[in-house]
Scaffold this active site. Structure first.
Site, PDB file in Angstrom:
ATOM      1  N   GLU A 280      87.511 151.562 -30.340  1.00 55.62           N
ATOM      2  CA  GLU A 280      87.933 150.164 -29.963  1.00 55.62           C
ATOM      3  C   GLU A 280      86.976 149.266 -30.892  1.00 55.62           C
ATOM      4  O   GLU A 280      86.941 147.759 -30.951  1.00 55.62           O
ATOM      5  CB  GLU A 280      87.828 149.315 -28.084  1.00 55.62           C
ATOM      6  CG  GLU A 280      89.257 149.907 -27.617  1.00 55.62           C
ATOM      7  CD  GLU A 280      88.374 151.295 -26.571  1.00 55.62           C
ATOM      8  OE1 GLU A 280      87.679 151.612 -27.546  1.00 55.62           O
ATOM      9  OE2 GLU A 280      89.454 151.845 -25.739  1.00 55.62           O
TER      10      GLU A 280
ATOM     11  N   PHE B  59      88.144 151.461 -10.494  1.00 55.78           N
ATOM     12  CA  PHE B  59      87.823 151.180 -11.599  1.00 55.78           C
ATOM     13  C   PHE B  59      88.454 150.841 -12.958  1.00 55.78           C
ATOM     14  O   PHE B  59      88.670 150.499 -13.115  1.00 55.78           O
ATOM     15  CB  PHE B  59      89.656 152.564 -11.410  1.00 55.78           C
ATOM     16  CG  PHE B  59      89.395 153.873 -12.951  1.00 55.78           C
ATOM     17  CD1 PHE B  59      88.838 154.791 -13.072  1.00 55.78           C
ATOM     18  CD2 PHE B  59      90.917 153.715 -14.032  1.00 55.78           C
ATOM     19  CE1 PHE B  59      88.834 155.535 -14.133  1.00 55.78           C
ATOM     20  CE2 PHE B  59      90.337 154.713 -14.734  1.00 55.78           C
ATOM     21  CZ  PHE B  59      89.966 155.236 -14.982  1.00 55.78           C
ATOM     22  N   GLN B  60      87.515 151.503 -14.130  1.00 55.79           N
ATOM     23  CA  GLN B  60      87.045 151.203 -15.075  1.00 55.79           C
ATOM     24  C   GLN B  60      86.789 148.939 -15.211  1.00 55.79           C
ATOM     25  O   GLN B  60      87.275 148.364 -15.836  1.00 55.79           O
ATOM     26  CB  GLN B  60      88.623 150.852 -16.214  1.00 55.79           C
ATOM     27  CG  GLN B  60      88.998 152.523 -16.959  1.00 55.79           C
ATOM     28  CD  GLN B  60      90.020 152.835 -17.140  1.00 55.79           C
ATOM     29  OE1 GLN B  60      90.631 151.590 -17.863  1.00 55.79           O
ATOM     30  NE2 GLN B  60      89.517 153.786 -18.347  1.00 55.79           N
TER      31      GLN B  60
ATOM     32  N   LYS C  13      94.714 142.460 -14.554  1.00 61.34           N
ATOM     33  CA  LYS C  13      96.215 143.241 -14.283  1.00 61.34           C
ATOM     34  C   LYS C  13      97.251 142.232 -13.488  1.00 61.34           C
ATOM     35  O   LYS C  13      98.510 142.295 -13.829  1.00 61.34           O
ATOM     36  CB  LYS C  13      96.278 144.388 -13.847  1.00 61.34           C
ATOM     37  CG  LYS C  13      97.049 145.586 -13.838  1.00 61.34           C
ATOM     38  CD  LYS C  13      96.885 146.895 -14.440  1.00 61.34           C
ATOM     39  CE  LYS C  13      98.005 148.254 -14.842  1.00 61.34           C
ATOM     40  NZ  LYS C  13      98.300 149.378 -13.837  1.00 61.34           N
TER      41      LYS C  13
ATOM     42  N   MET D  99      67.773 153.585 -46.079  1.00 59.95           N
ATOM     43  CA  MET D  99      66.985 152.552 -46.124  1.00 59.95           C
ATOM     44  C   MET D  99      65.810 152.870 -44.929  1.00 59.95           C
ATOM     45  O   MET D  99      64.906 152.258 -45.466  1.00 59.95           O
ATOM     46  CB  MET D  99      67.934 151.429 -45.391  1.00 59.95           C
ATOM     47  CG  MET D  99      67.159 150.372 -45.830  1.00 59.95           C
ATOM     48  SD  MET D  99      66.349 149.087 -47.418  1.00 59.95           S
ATOM     49  CE  MET D  99      68.057 148.462 -48.146  1.00 59.95           C
TER      50      MET D  99
END
Lengths: 174, 575
Positions: B49, B111-112, B161, B479
């Protein structure tokens, strides 16, 4: 209190707005001294009266950053001379038989009200200018204060005979 | 017309002109992925993502249109927080749609589930949690409006949802309803005239052009201002390409790794005309010692930038293009170029700095010569079309790319400036190529950065997005290594990465790309030519560069810009 400024912030009455305002203060390093929130007469908006500590950052940065929040509609800086400021306090103070009359006398001087009475203590409600509440707290302290709950100040601009001197902070941009 | 929330969401994105979105489906966003099958919107399926977010950013950088990314709830939402923060710091318009657990389940540790709007509040311009499917068109319209107007930035819409599954009556709102959001674009005329007068009085002015020039599509206006007044221009890291590097008035990049002339001209200036720049600490160095003699004209669309770091003498809140055009008109009204004072001494001084303290490196071509990263960048620059889009990650390679490329066109430089997000380059390059398929897109990446997001090359290979990646592989987190060498007595702590592990050529090939390797300066040109010929799949070139090469000039962090350190072979500087 000279380092404190009162901002009256009109916000959209939407979920999470207080979090946005409080979160902004935290992440930009501004300190909140007190905060009061309630709906206005227009149900679409709420008013947040926030007293800010301008020692931490200049007031200008605070108001400009606040303005960038999409839900913030209007900000007024309320100068103490040009606004009516009030605060409400509930104070539970020791009031045994020997001192009870003195406590009651002082409550009357301050035009407070006793709202609860126990065996050895009373709870007093006092509404007034924040400085007055400070004074009242000072005078109660020798008797023994058990608990204090203050609401934080609310304020509105003073209704002046001429035009109201309400300094609106301009330059609203996203 | 009855639609589900999911259908309304996709239709709203179409109404906003979305051509492409970058995303990855999952449980809570499942309903929204179904209508994508029937939509005109192209969906690019990413492998992580974070990649979706950076692709949307790259797309927005080069097209000026908002990038759109869509992911599911919980871990997907947290994975896209980095791109949101990156876009917030660099003012990139981006619209992120996240799935959320059913509204009825919010707060139950489902969940999630995660508090996506809470987590992203500090890194978005605004975000919305949809609580009624009927609100979807209005919110999407508002989201695009907020992302693209005023100071642009990322926004997020969190869609539970059950809201996606419920039905609504389709409509398209005629207007946005945001009483607290009214960005202004016109500068205050009095202030603009005051700025014109200040310019006319200045003997040693410098235009300090920032990323706001590009956001406001103001490159042409900037050029008109510079040419009319003959004032030299520095272009910050976010503004590379906003003014052509090959223009005689262009001084290039200022700041911590800016060139000597750009840094010193600002230090010695009597007037800084800051246009869409924000006095970032990487530009100012120690603020109290920054451009001590300069008056400041500050043009920015965000009023909060005025006086945030340095108090301007003339603050102008407004859109850069509108304000610069007004400024040009005001200067013209005062007599135009003819009324400007004689600045030949100042320009001669600037030329002398340019002559005496150019960017410097030495590439030799002996059998055992190490390949210099700057040489790779310059060969790439000279072997690609003028309008090639260059994308970088963060670190040494980023600075070398910015320093040694010649940016002559706006929107040809894409990088992570404010946040400094390692791993930005590969996905941002993919997004840029999707936005500008007509352009050659080269990512100049570091080996450390590449390993963070390289898996998105699988996305590029499978979607036939032919980006090219030059890894300046010095086997170090370069760096950090540089700072440890200079400021930590060469005590190298956790910076070695190995040139061979992973094998970048094989890794590239495993991801469906062409993999090439270059170890000697003599092989550079052939590899670039070969890479340029391939346009049906991504190419990765593993350039094995000199580990000890450092980025110069350099202003030590927190130090005054007068303490600029040149390449050791160039001596102490010219003061």
């Amino acid at each position: 209190m000279a380092k404190h400024h009162t901002l009256s912030v009109l916000v959209e009455n939407k979920a999470g707005v207080l979090t946005r305002v409080a979160g902004l203060f935290a992440r930009r390093g501004f300190n909140i001294y007190s905060l009061a929130v309630a709906p206005t007469d227009d149900e679409r908006f709420s008013r947040i009266t926030v007293v800010v500590d301008v020692e931490s950052k200049p007031l200008e940065q605070i108001t400009k950053q606040l303005f960038k929040l999409i839900n913030v509609v209007k900000i007024d800086e309320l100068a103490p001379q040009q606004s009516v400021e009030r605060e409400l306090a509930l104070v539970t103070v020791r009031a045994e038989s020997g001192t009870r009359s003195q406590v009651i006398e002082l409550v009357q001087v301050f035009e407070g009200r006793i709202v609860d009475v126990g065996h050895d203590e009373v709870t007093v409600m006092l509404a007034g200018h924040p400085d007055t509440i400070d004074d009242f707290e000072d005078l109660m302290r020798p008797f023994g204060i058990d608990d204090v709950q203050r609401t934080g100040r609310v304020a509105l601009p003073k209704l002046e005979r001429q035009a109201p001197r309400l300094r609106s902070v301009s330059g609203k941009v996203g | 017309m009855k639609l589900t929330g999911a259908q309304a969401l996709i239709k709203s994105l179409e109404m906003e002109g979305t051509e492409v979105m970058f995303g990855l489906p999952g449980g809570a966003i499942l309903p929204v992925y179904d209508p994508i099958i029937d939509s005109s919107i192209r969906h690019v399926l990413v492998r992580h993502e974070q990649g979706a977010g950076h692709m949307a950013e790259g797309y927005a950088h080069v097209t000026g249109r908002p990038g759109v990314a869509m992911v599911t709830s919980g871990p997907a939402a947290t994975n896209i927080v980095t791109p949101l923060c990156d876009a917030y710091m660099d003012s990139i318009p981006m619209v992120v749609i996240t799935g959320q657990v059913a509204y009825s389940a919010i707060g139950s540790d489902a969940f999630q589930e995660c508090d996506t709007t809470g987590i992203t509040m500090p890194v978005t311009k605004h975000n919305w949690l949809v609580t009624d499917p009927q609100d979807i068109p209005q919110i999407v319209r508002e989201a695009f409006h907020v992302a693209t107007t005023g100071r642009p930035g990322p926004v997020l819409v969190d869609v539970p949802k059950d809201i996606s599954n419920q039905t609504m009556d389709w409509y398209w709102p005629e207007a946005v309803d945001l009483p607290g959001y009214t960005p202004s674009s016109q500068g205050e005329p009095g202030m603009i005239r005051k700025a014109a007068r200040l310019i006319a009085e200045s003997r040693r002015p410098v235009i300090y052009a920032g990323g706001g020039i590009l956001k406001a599509r103001a490159a042409e206006a900037l050029r008109a201002l510079a040419e009319m007044t003959g004032i030299p221009v520095v272009t910050t890291l976010m503004a590379r390409g906003a003014f052509p590097d090959s223009h005689e008035l262009c001084l290039g990049m200022p700041g911590m790794h800016g060139n000597y002339t750009a840094v010193t001209a600002m230090q010695k200036a009597d007037l800084l005309i800051a246009l869409g720049s924000r006095f970032d600490d990487r530009v100012t160095g120690k603020v109290s010692a920054f451009a001590p003699d300069a008056k400041i004209i500050h043009v920015d669309i965000d009023p909060a930038e005025q006086g945030k770091v340095r108090r301007p003498d003339v603050p102008i809140v407004g859109d850069c293009r509108a304000v610069i055009e007004e400024m040009v008109a005001a200067i013209e009204a005062m007599g135009g170029a003819a009324a400007q004072p004689d600045r030949s001494e100042w320009l001669a001084q600037v030329r002398a700095w340019q002559r005496d303290f150019p960017l410097h490196y030495e590439q030799s071509f002996e059998e055992d010569s190490a390949l210099k990263p700057q040489y790779v960048v310059e060969q790439l620059r000279d072997s690609t079309p003028d309008d090639t889009i260059v994308v970088s990650g963060v670190g040494q390679h980023q600075m070398w790319a910015s320093q040694h490329w010649r940016f002559d066109h706006p929107y040809t430089w894409v990088n992570s400036g404010g946040l400094g997000t390692m791993g930005f380059a590969v996905p941002a390059a993919i997004g840029a190529k999707v936005g500008r398929p007509d352009r050659m897109v080269w990512a100049v990446d570091g080996d450390g950065c590449f390993q963070m997001t390289a898996q998105e090359l699988v996305t590029a290979a499978s979607e036939r997005i032919p980006v090219k990646v030059a890894i300046l592989n010095n086997a170090y987190l370069g760096m950090v290594r540089q700072w440890q060498e200079l400021f930590y007595e060469e005590r190298y702590s956790e910076v070695y990465l190995s040139p061979d592990l992973p094998d970048y050529k094989m890794w590239a090939e495993a991801m469906g790309c062409v993999g090439l390797r270059v170890e000697h300066p003599d092989e550079v040109q052939a590899a670039i030519d070969k890479a340029n010929e391939i346009d049906d799949r991504p190419v990765v070139v593993d350039f094995r560069t000199d580990s000890t090469e450092k980025v110069y000039p350099m202003v030590p962090a927190g130090g005054p810009n007068d303490a600029i350190i040149l390449d050791p072979s160039q001596g102490e500087g010219g003061r």
